[in-house]
Scaffold this active site. Sequence first.
Site, PDB file in Angstrom:
ATOM      1  N   ARG A 145       2.022  -5.660 -13.824  1.00 31.71           N
ATOM      2  CA  ARG A 145       1.306  -5.033 -14.944  1.00 31.71           C
ATOM      3  C   ARG A 145       2.288  -4.192 -15.751  1.00 31.71           C
ATOM      4  O   ARG A 145       3.425  -4.000 -15.343  1.00 31.71           O
ATOM      5  CB  ARG A 145       0.229  -4.103 -14.372  1.00 31.71           C
ATOM      6  CG  ARG A 145       0.848  -3.063 -13.438  1.00 31.71           C
ATOM      7  CD  ARG A 145      -0.013  -1.852 -13.185  1.00 31.71           C
ATOM      8  NE  ARG A 145       0.774  -0.788 -12.589  1.00 31.71           N
ATOM      9  CZ  ARG A 145       1.108  -0.686 -11.326  1.00 31.71           C
ATOM     10  NH1 ARG A 145       0.716  -1.591 -10.475  1.00 31.71           N
ATOM     11  NH2 ARG A 145       1.844   0.323 -10.903  1.00 31.71           N
TER      12      ARG A 145
ATOM     13  N   HIS B 170       3.681  10.032  -3.268  1.00 27.20           N
ATOM     14  CA  HIS B 170       3.585   8.716  -3.912  1.00 27.20           C
ATOM     15  C   HIS B 170       3.059   8.775  -5.341  1.00 27.20           C
ATOM     16  O   HIS B 170       2.732   7.759  -5.931  1.00 27.20           O
ATOM     17  CB  HIS B 170       2.756   7.745  -3.069  1.00 27.20           C
ATOM     18  CG  HIS B 170       3.290   7.623  -1.672  1.00 27.20           C
ATOM     19  ND1 HIS B 170       4.506   7.048  -1.414  1.00 27.20           N
ATOM     20  CD2 HIS B 170       2.814   8.052  -0.480  1.00 27.20           C
ATOM     21  CE1 HIS B 170       4.739   7.103  -0.112  1.00 27.20           C
ATOM     22  NE2 HIS B 170       3.733   7.715   0.481  1.00 27.20           N
TER      23      HIS B 170
ATOM     24  N   LYS C 204       2.221  -8.095   0.337  1.00 23.76           N
ATOM     25  CA  LYS C 204       3.646  -7.814   0.558  1.00 23.76           C
ATOM     26  C   LYS C 204       4.298  -8.927   1.360  1.00 23.76           C
ATOM     27  O   LYS C 204       5.449  -9.276   1.109  1.00 23.76           O
ATOM     28  CB  LYS C 204       3.796  -6.486   1.288  1.00 23.76           C
ATOM     29  CG  LYS C 204       3.356  -5.295   0.463  1.00 23.76           C
ATOM     30  CD  LYS C 204       4.035  -4.044   0.987  1.00 23.76           C
ATOM     31  CE  LYS C 204       3.879  -2.915   0.015  1.00 23.76           C
ATOM     32  NZ  LYS C 204       2.644  -2.175   0.258  1.00 23.76           N
TER      33      LYS C 204
ATOM     34  N   GLU D 208       9.643  -2.852   9.252  1.00 26.31           N
ATOM     35  CA  GLU D 208      10.913  -2.796   8.525  1.00 26.31           C
ATOM     36  C   GLU D 208      11.732  -1.640   9.072  1.00 26.31           C
ATOM     37  O   GLU D 208      11.168  -0.669   9.575  1.00 26.31           O
ATOM     38  CB  GLU D 208      10.658  -2.497   7.029  1.00 26.31           C
ATOM     39  CG  GLU D 208      10.305  -3.709   6.211  1.00 26.31           C
ATOM     40  CD  GLU D 208      10.069  -3.386   4.742  1.00 26.31           C
ATOM     41  OE1 GLU D 208      10.118  -2.193   4.349  1.00 26.31           O
ATOM     42  OE2 GLU D 208       9.812  -4.335   3.988  1.00 26.31           O
TER      43      GLU D 208
HETATM   44  C1  MV4 Z   1       9.895   2.241   2.494  1.00 28.49           C
HETATM   45  C2  MV4 Z   1      10.547   3.466   2.696  1.00 28.49           C
HETATM   46  C3  MV4 Z   1      11.579   3.498   3.616  1.00 28.49           C
HETATM   47  N1  MV4 Z   1      11.919   2.398   4.293  1.00 28.49           N
HETATM   48  N2  MV4 Z   1      10.282   1.153   3.195  1.00 28.49           N
HETATM   49  C4  MV4 Z   1       6.432   3.943  -0.320  1.00 28.49           C
HETATM   50  C5  MV4 Z   1       5.570   3.270  -1.316  1.00 28.49           C
HETATM   51  C6  MV4 Z   1       5.805   1.820  -1.169  1.00 28.49           C
HETATM   52  N3  MV4 Z   1       5.970   1.225  -2.467  1.00 28.49           N
HETATM   53  C7  MV4 Z   1       7.029   1.678  -0.328  1.00 28.49           C
HETATM   54  N4  MV4 Z   1       7.382   2.992   0.115  1.00 28.49           N
HETATM   55  C8  MV4 Z   1       8.445   3.195   0.938  1.00 28.49           C
HETATM   56  N5  MV4 Z   1       8.875   2.117   1.634  1.00 28.49           N
HETATM   57  C9  MV4 Z   1      11.269   1.254   4.080  1.00 28.49           C
HETATM   58  N6  MV4 Z   1      11.619   0.178   4.783  1.00 28.49           N
HETATM   59  C10 MV4 Z   1      10.146   4.568   1.975  1.00 28.49           C
HETATM   60  C11 MV4 Z   1       9.070   4.437   1.095  1.00 28.49           C
HETATM   61  C12 MV4 Z   1       8.732   5.643   0.404  1.00 28.49           C
HETATM   62  C13 MV4 Z   1       8.862   5.749  -0.979  1.00 28.49           C
HETATM   63  C14 MV4 Z   1       9.290   4.684  -1.758  1.00 28.49           C
HETATM   64  C15 MV4 Z   1       9.417   4.815  -3.114  1.00 28.49           C
HETATM   65  C16 MV4 Z   1       9.114   6.026  -3.719  1.00 28.49           C
HETATM   66  C17 MV4 Z   1       8.670   7.068  -2.978  1.00 28.49           C
HETATM   67  C18 MV4 Z   1       8.541   6.959  -1.605  1.00 28.49           C
HETATM   68  C19 MV4 Z   1       8.107   8.048  -0.859  1.00 28.49           C
HETATM   69  C20 MV4 Z   1       7.962   7.931   0.481  1.00 28.49           C
HETATM   70  C21 MV4 Z   1       8.261   6.723   1.122  1.00 28.49           C
END
Ligand code: MV4
Length: 512
Positions: free
Chosen positions: A308, A251, A132, A216
């Site tokens: 992918r 997730h 990341k 973040e």
């Molecule tokens: C976040 C967020 C809130 N704020 N970043 C979860 C999986 C990963 N791909 C990134 N994720 C998140 N990052 C910041 N700065 C909330 C999530 C997140 C989330 C993101 C996408 C789809 C579902 C989620 C469920 C919980 C938290």
Amino acid sequence: MSSREQPKSNFSVPMKKITKLLVANRGEIALRIMRTAREMGIATVAVYSEADRLSPHVRFADEARCLGPAPSKESYLVGAKILAVCKELGVDAIHPGYGFLSENAAFAKQVQEAGISFVGPSPEAIEVMGSKLAAKQAVLAYGIPLVPGTDEAISELSVAKKKALEIGYPILIKASAGGGGKGMRIVESESEFDEQMNRAVSEAISSFGDGAVFIEKYITSPRHIEIQILGDQQGNLVYLFERECSIQRRHQKVIEEAPSAVVSPAMRKAMGEAAIGVAKACNYYGAGTVEFIVDENLNFYFLEMNTRLQVEHPVTEMITGKDLVREQIWIAEGKSLSFAQEDLTIQGHAVEVRVYAEDPKNNFLPDIGKLVTYRRPQGPGIRVDDGFEEGMEIPIYYDPMIAKLIAHGATREEAIDRMIRAIDDYRITGIQTTLDFCRFALEHPAFRSGNFDTKFVEHYFRPELLEPQFTDEEKTLLAALAVEFFEQEDQRANPRTPLVANLSTNWANRLI
Ligand code: MV4
């Protein structure tokens, strides 16, 4: 420039016609990839574990080889065994599907070095996007919106804490090597900072062997919207619009749709161009997905790139009319994209639900066993991508997803109505599935209105909501029918005895 004006060859990209493709995967995605390969006149090779001997993907393929015992670590994840099959059978390309080896840069490199085409991006792009922090640093020069935070690994607690105060709490600590929600910690206030940071670092070391973490701003209830991109080895890039994936549980995505109900044409263009910027930042080619989170004011921020084909790619295929696997193979052969951005339009609306062998009434515990009855829905606008047949056992060793049900319609409402009809026509017995749960979500006013975020399931779902719910009127009607039914039964059995209404009423009471 329209597709027909584009050069069909480029001296710097050698053309390598694919004649025999090995699919290094199982289940629905292995079948889905082989179907396109066959349409393209490409011979197919399946690999399988001992648990998957009888799987449809093995029977569909022109040739098949067993990789070893059921556990993925002894079969689908053993790159050397897969390469040995390629050598034995004269395979000239490998499609990794999703999961397993699909985002393993070292494997992609070994494939290349063996003179075999990897149907996917370069090992370098996989590697950059697998970290990341490396991904953030790569896109910095491209003006991509990022969530306020750090773009380097935290090395000093005091420096990080100062930064957190600038950003403002709550903040999120993320592991650079994490993914799919793993290795994230929310910090509500400064008093928790040290403890959460120490935990995050030790978790990152034990889970990923890499203690690099960054912080973040925590976006409390974001939407998850991702952009599908395609790029060829000549450097042409297009975006195939967005997929809305906010309906997820821990997730794990549950419902995906395209387009998103909240994305305007201007926002779509801005997100699409940002996604192309991300792809340019790592010289991307192949199919890829750029993931954004979107806040309540519709600001979008780049989170990560998946290098992918994704599970939910069919919704994009339905609204664009493109076969993404065909494009992937075409690109791997060194050909230029067969269309340009302006050739792409959105045709209607598509929704996908993932059918898992899990029991939504029992905390979504995997419910493996035999598919005693298995009948797929059919009809206008319905597509089912699956890898099982009636009578088969669902193995415990892999992901419990048994099928993807996709509905396409002229409008969002039509697509959702078709999906609900198809869910009702799906017949699965022998195991519990998430079909009821999907129906619940599709019927929910928040989903119907388009006004929802990643907290949808947490906010609205309770297992009791899946039990059949009758109104008082319906209960009275059922009771009356039961009385009638049992009185007739009693009369038939004992024609000369008086009516035993009391007995029947007791039965009726037990029913309601
Ligand atoms: C976040 C967020 C809130 N704020 N970043 C979860 C999986 C990963 N791909 C990134 N994720 C998140 N990052 C910041 N700065 C909330 C999530 C997140 C989330 C993101 C996408 C789809 C579902 C989620 C469920 C919980 C938290």
